[in-house]
Motif scaffolding. Structure first.
Motif, PDB file in Angstrom:
ATOM      1  N   PHE A  95     -48.954  36.218  48.707  1.00  0.00           N
ATOM      2  CA  PHE A  95     -49.716  35.785  49.863  1.00  0.00           C
ATOM      3  C   PHE A  95     -50.519  36.996  50.301  1.00  0.00           C
ATOM      4  N   ASP A  97     -52.461  38.038  53.686  1.00  0.00           N
ATOM      5  CA  ASP A  97     -52.827  37.653  55.044  1.00  0.00           C
ATOM      6  C   ASP A  97     -54.243  38.119  55.310  1.00  0.00           C
ATOM      7  N   VAL A  98     -55.159  37.167  55.514  1.00  0.00           N
ATOM      8  CA  VAL A  98     -56.566  37.529  55.651  1.00  0.00           C
ATOM      9  C   VAL A  98     -56.860  38.266  56.951  1.00  0.00           C
ATOM     10  N   ILE A 104     -47.649  39.703  50.824  1.00  0.00           N
ATOM     11  CA  ILE A 104     -46.255  39.250  50.799  1.00  0.00           C
ATOM     12  C   ILE A 104     -45.981  38.562  49.467  1.00  0.00           C
ATOM     13  N   GLU A 105     -44.811  38.837  48.908  1.00  0.00           N
ATOM     14  CA  GLU A 105     -44.475  38.240  47.618  1.00  0.00           C
ATOM     15  C   GLU A 105     -43.738  36.924  47.791  1.00  0.00           C
ATOM     16  N   PHE A 106     -43.893  36.045  46.815  1.00  0.00           N
ATOM     17  CA  PHE A 106     -43.099  34.824  46.830  1.00  0.00           C
ATOM     18  C   PHE A 106     -42.928  34.300  45.411  1.00  0.00           C
ATOM     19  N   GLU A 132     -52.872  33.851  43.929  1.00  0.00           N
ATOM     20  CA  GLU A 132     -53.003  34.524  45.203  1.00  0.00           C
ATOM     21  C   GLU A 132     -53.367  33.506  46.268  1.00  0.00           C
ATOM     22  N   LEU A 133     -52.583  33.445  47.306  1.00  0.00           N
ATOM     23  CA  LEU A 133     -52.884  32.542  48.402  1.00  0.00           C
ATOM     24  C   LEU A 133     -53.361  33.383  49.580  1.00  0.00           C
ATOM     25  N   TYR A 134     -54.609  33.198  49.931  1.00  0.00           N
ATOM     26  CA  TYR A 134     -55.166  33.911  51.078  1.00  0.00           C
ATOM     27  C   TYR A 134     -54.863  33.074  52.299  1.00  0.00           C
ATOM     28  N   VAL A 135     -54.062  33.627  53.196  1.00  0.00           N
ATOM     29  CA  VAL A 135     -53.503  32.807  54.267  1.00  0.00           C
ATOM     30  C   VAL A 135     -53.684  33.404  55.651  1.00  0.00           C
ATOM     31  N   ARG A 136     -53.343  32.575  56.621  1.00  0.00           N
ATOM     32  CA  ARG A 136     -53.393  33.000  58.012  1.00  0.00           C
ATOM     33  C   ARG A 136     -52.109  32.527  58.652  1.00  0.00           C
ATOM     34  N   ARG A 137     -51.527  33.381  59.474  1.00  0.00           N
ATOM     35  CA  ARG A 137     -50.285  33.039  60.151  1.00  0.00           C
ATOM     36  C   ARG A 137     -50.516  31.852  61.089  1.00  0.00           C
ATOM     37  N   ILE A 138     -49.641  30.875  61.052  1.00  0.00           N
ATOM     38  CA  ILE A 138     -49.743  29.753  61.976  1.00  0.00           C
ATOM     39  C   ILE A 138     -49.155  30.171  63.318  1.00  0.00           C
TER      40      ILE A 138
END
Lengths: 140, 140
Positions: A95, A97-98, A104-106, A132-138
């Motif tokens: 992951f 975090d943009v 973060i690994e998964f 790779e997942l470019y994500v944003r914390r909810i």
DNA sequence: TTCTTTGCAAACAGTTTGCATCGTC
DNA sequence: GACGATGCAAACTGTTTGCAAAGAA
């Protein structure tokens, strides 16, 4: 019982026949302590904090040497910079975090399996892969 | 009935308010005709073959402008170079043939769905993602 | 003592930018 | 005519390399 001492990057480097210099000792220590996936500049900064005077070219060369020996893994995320992590025994994906740049690994066996299926359907076998997942914390 | 003429990169660029210069006309044409995911050097070479004298800085600037307007997509594969493809209407991922360097697109709704699940489980929402399978053709 | 590693500076590759000029709208 | 796009050269960033000196094994 717990992870034995001689599985440190330092010991693994020694076993690979690399010479352990003062500079390398520090670089390996920093690398081992890193939870994120540092790039060369970050490494150099942290190394310099511990022992000033280590040239950035040395960090670059050490990273290349370690990667050649399979002791670390090289990553290229969308930001362009090359980043590293101690060679993982288990495969995992990332992951990013943009907002914070945090990595973060998964793991997901299901996804791994699906990938194999899809490749086979196209007449391929997988050599390696990168998810790779470019994500944003909810926020809640 | 078939894909209408005015969905070319050229028309879409015009609609985005970009000025259509001779150089851009050629760049867009090359970009549209590309089946692979060319990097700037490749583009510049092909463009120069059609119309010599186009500066590589122009190609760089045009790629940035097009990307800002969402008309093309930027990729960074493991080789480090930045590569481009006309913005796909549908999302897809990539096979990269490790022997030939060929890039092939594919889609998998199942994988997309799993990614959402996993991200949610970790408290993230997906902004974008990238799945690259480095593969080798299975000989028979 | 040998062979690897280091520091330093110079060289590179890919990409961006300032500025005067040119061309599209 | 106004403002965006171009060419050119210079600047920049990330990374590599040649060479002589230093240091592990």
């Amino acid at each position: 019982m717990t992870g034995s001492q001689d599985d440190t990057l330092l010991e693994r480097s020694r076993r690979s026949g690399l010479r352990i210099t003062g500079q390398r000792r520090v670089i390996l220590e920093v690398l081992e302590g890193a939870t994120d996936h540092p790039d060369v500049e970050e490494l150099h900064r942290k190394v310099s904090a511990i022992e000033p005077g280590v040239n950035i070219a040395t960090v670059y060369r050490t990273m290349n040497t370690l990667a050649e020996h399979g002791l670390i893994e090289r990553h290229t995320f969308e930001d362009g910079r090359t980043r590293f992590e101690p060679a993982p025994t288990d495969h995992h994906d990332h992951f990013i975090d943009v907002d914070t740049g945090e990595v973060i690994e998964f793991v997901s066996d299901e996804i791994e399996r699906l990938q194999e299926d899809i490749a086979r359907k196209h007449g391929f076998e997988i050599v390696s892969h990168k998810l790779e997942l470019y994500v944003r914390r909810i926020k809640d």
